[in-house]
Design a protein around this motif. Structure first.
Motif, PDB file in Angstrom:
ATOM      1  N   GLU A 131       0.780  -1.315  -0.107  1.00 51.52           N
ATOM      2  CA  GLU A 131      -0.067  -0.050  -0.139  1.00 51.52           C
ATOM      3  C   GLU A 131       0.834   1.219  -0.031  1.00 51.52           C
ATOM      4  OE1 GLU A 131      -3.505  -2.055   2.672  1.00 51.52           O
ATOM      5  OE2 GLU A 131      -2.334  -0.169   3.330  1.00 51.52           O
ATOM      6  N   PHE A 132       1.839   1.348   0.740  1.00 50.18           N
ATOM      7  CA  PHE A 132       2.886   2.462   0.884  1.00 50.18           C
ATOM      8  C   PHE A 132       3.648   2.701  -0.184  1.00 50.18           C
ATOM      9  CE2 PHE A 132       6.244   4.718   3.102  1.00 50.18           C
ATOM     10  CZ  PHE A 132       5.502   5.740   3.473  1.00 50.18           C
ATOM     11  N   GLY A 133       4.207   1.652  -0.938  1.00 52.85           N
ATOM     12  CA  GLY A 133       5.138   1.762  -2.089  1.00 52.85           C
ATOM     13  C   GLY A 133       6.575   1.671  -1.913  1.00 52.85           C
ATOM     14  N   SER A 134       6.794   1.079  -0.757  1.00 50.51           N
ATOM     15  CA  SER A 134       8.376   0.850  -0.235  1.00 50.51           C
ATOM     16  C   SER A 134       8.261  -0.419   0.804  1.00 50.51           C
ATOM     17  CB  SER A 134       9.259   1.886   0.113  1.00 50.51           C
ATOM     18  OG  SER A 134       8.439   2.529   1.005  1.00 50.51           O
ATOM     19  N   GLU A 135       9.281  -1.185   0.719  1.00 52.63           N
ATOM     20  CA  GLU A 135       9.524  -2.003   2.011  1.00 52.63           C
ATOM     21  C   GLU A 135      10.702  -1.657   2.806  1.00 52.63           C
ATOM     22  OE1 GLU A 135      10.369  -5.768  -0.207  1.00 52.63           O
ATOM     23  OE2 GLU A 135       8.555  -6.164  -0.972  1.00 52.63           O
ATOM     24  N   LYS A 136      10.688  -2.115   3.882  1.00 53.11           N
ATOM     25  CA  LYS A 136      11.671  -2.115   4.817  1.00 53.11           C
ATOM     26  C   LYS A 136      12.925  -2.757   4.144  1.00 53.11           C
ATOM     27  CE  LYS A 136       9.395  -4.365   7.998  1.00 53.11           C
ATOM     28  NZ  LYS A 136       9.068  -5.329   9.286  1.00 53.11           N
ATOM     29  N   PRO A 137      14.090  -2.257   4.229  1.00 51.67           N
ATOM     30  CA  PRO A 137      14.631  -1.248   5.333  1.00 51.67           C
ATOM     31  C   PRO A 137      14.566   0.497   4.831  1.00 51.67           C
ATOM     32  CG  PRO A 137      16.488  -1.935   4.279  1.00 51.67           C
ATOM     33  CD  PRO A 137      15.249  -2.610   3.673  1.00 51.67           C
ATOM     34  N   CYS A 138      13.676   0.656   3.717  1.00 55.44           N
ATOM     35  CA  CYS A 138      13.541   1.882   3.029  1.00 55.44           C
ATOM     36  C   CYS A 138      13.301   3.048   4.511  1.00 55.44           C
ATOM     37  CB  CYS A 138      12.581   1.922   2.164  1.00 55.44           C
ATOM     38  SG  CYS A 138      12.438   3.806   1.538  1.00 55.44           S
ATOM     39  N   PRO A 139      13.959   4.024   4.698  1.00 54.84           N
ATOM     40  CA  PRO A 139      13.439   5.004   5.737  1.00 54.84           C
ATOM     41  C   PRO A 139      12.393   5.596   5.640  1.00 54.84           C
ATOM     42  CG  PRO A 139      15.981   5.130   4.729  1.00 54.84           C
ATOM     43  CD  PRO A 139      15.302   4.383   3.796  1.00 54.84           C
ATOM     44  N   ARG A 140      11.743   5.611   4.192  1.00 58.32           N
ATOM     45  CA  ARG A 140      10.250   6.351   4.000  1.00 58.32           C
ATOM     46  C   ARG A 140       9.371   5.676   4.974  1.00 58.32           C
ATOM     47  NH1 ARG A 140       8.204   5.230  -0.488  1.00 58.32           N
ATOM     48  NH2 ARG A 140       6.264   6.919  -0.247  1.00 58.32           N
ATOM     49  N   ASN A 141       9.412   4.544   5.081  1.00 56.02           N
ATOM     50  CA  ASN A 141       8.370   3.545   5.815  1.00 56.02           C
ATOM     51  C   ASN A 141       8.489   4.127   7.572  1.00 56.02           C
ATOM     52  OD1 ASN A 141       9.298   2.229   3.772  1.00 56.02           O
ATOM     53  ND2 ASN A 141       7.990   0.624   4.364  1.00 56.02           N
ATOM     54  N   TYR A 142       9.476   4.701   7.946  1.00 53.55           N
ATOM     55  CA  TYR A 142       9.753   4.955   9.215  1.00 53.55           C
ATOM     56  C   TYR A 142       9.452   6.690   9.506  1.00 53.55           C
ATOM     57  CZ  TYR A 142      11.829   0.415   9.919  1.00 53.55           C
ATOM     58  OH  TYR A 142      12.130  -0.827   9.551  1.00 53.55           O
ATOM     59  N   GLN A 143       9.951   7.234   8.288  1.00 53.59           N
ATOM     60  CA  GLN A 143       9.737   8.734   8.405  1.00 53.59           C
ATOM     61  C   GLN A 143       8.329   9.056   8.535  1.00 53.59           C
ATOM     62  OE1 GLN A 143      12.151   9.348   4.865  1.00 53.59           O
ATOM     63  NE2 GLN A 143      13.983  10.014   6.200  1.00 53.59           N
TER      64      GLN A 143
END
Length: 211
Positions: A131-143
């Motif tokens: 849904e978000f468009g990126s997987e961990k460990p991408c920082p975007r998921n945490y930002q």
């Protein structure tokens, strides 16, 4: 804990992923008319074999691996939170903690898991990779979590996968907590990775997250 945002991984953190696998195998075995095959599929999986391929070959099925994989991913699972987990999460919310979920996976699969665990609508923010468009460990998921709660000062991530769960939140100044594996974990934790991948703390029970 009104300064805190605590985010959790889903698979092998809030529940054991092996239980999802067993649930899927039961559903697949029933769908092909051989419910007794669920145990065989688990045996094949644990022996390192392709359980879908073995099922097709053993029973001479006229279905493809893709058909079985679709059932695996889309079935509504029979899974449950480990003992004490729901009470722990409810307690955190009662203390004013904001709760988040950051999980990799397909939307339908992960949403079904969330509903089956009784956690639908429970978290203040949910980030599922498809849904978000990126997987961990991408920082975007945490930002995205930090942007959601700019007034909060302390961020914590609780997961189990050393290869991808902790490197980004470590870089962002989060506190990182690893739930130690037990014999039920599907993926083994690799503690030989670089320091940047390591959690700051290892616990054996989720209830120890805030202790």
């Amino acid at each position: 804990m009104e300064d805190y945002v605590i985010c959790f991984d889903l698979d092998d953190t809030l529940y054991k992923e092996i239980d999802y696998l067993k649930s899927a195998y039961r559903e697949i075995a029933k769908s092909v008319g051989h419910p007794e095959a669920a145990g065989l599929m688990l045996d094949w999986y644990q022996a390192g074999e392709n359980a879908f391929k073995k099922l097709i070959e053993t029973y001479g099925l006229k279905v493809g691996i893709a058909d079985l994989l679709k059932i695996y991913r889309e079935h509504y699972p029979d899974i449950h939170l480990d003992k004490g987990v729901k009470e722990f999460l409810v307690g955190l919310k009662g203390d004013g903690t904001k709760l988040g979920l950051i999980s990799d996976g397909r939307s339908l699969t992960q949403r079904n898991k969330i509903r089956a665990l009784g956690l639908e609508g429970f978290f203040d923010i949910e980030i599922i990779s498809e849904e978000f468009g990126s997987e961990k460990p991408c920082p975007r998921n945490y930002q995205a979590v930090m942007e959601k709660f700019p007034e909060r000062k302390k961020f914590v991530y609780v997961g189990d996968n050393t290869a991808k769960d902790f490197v980004a939140p470590n870089q962002l100044g989060w506190r990182t907590v690893c739930l130690a594996q037990d014999k039920r974990n599907i993926h083994r934790q690799d503690m030989s990775l670089g320091k940047e991948y390591m959690p700051q703390r290892v616990i054996t029970n989720l209830e120890d997250t805030t202790r």
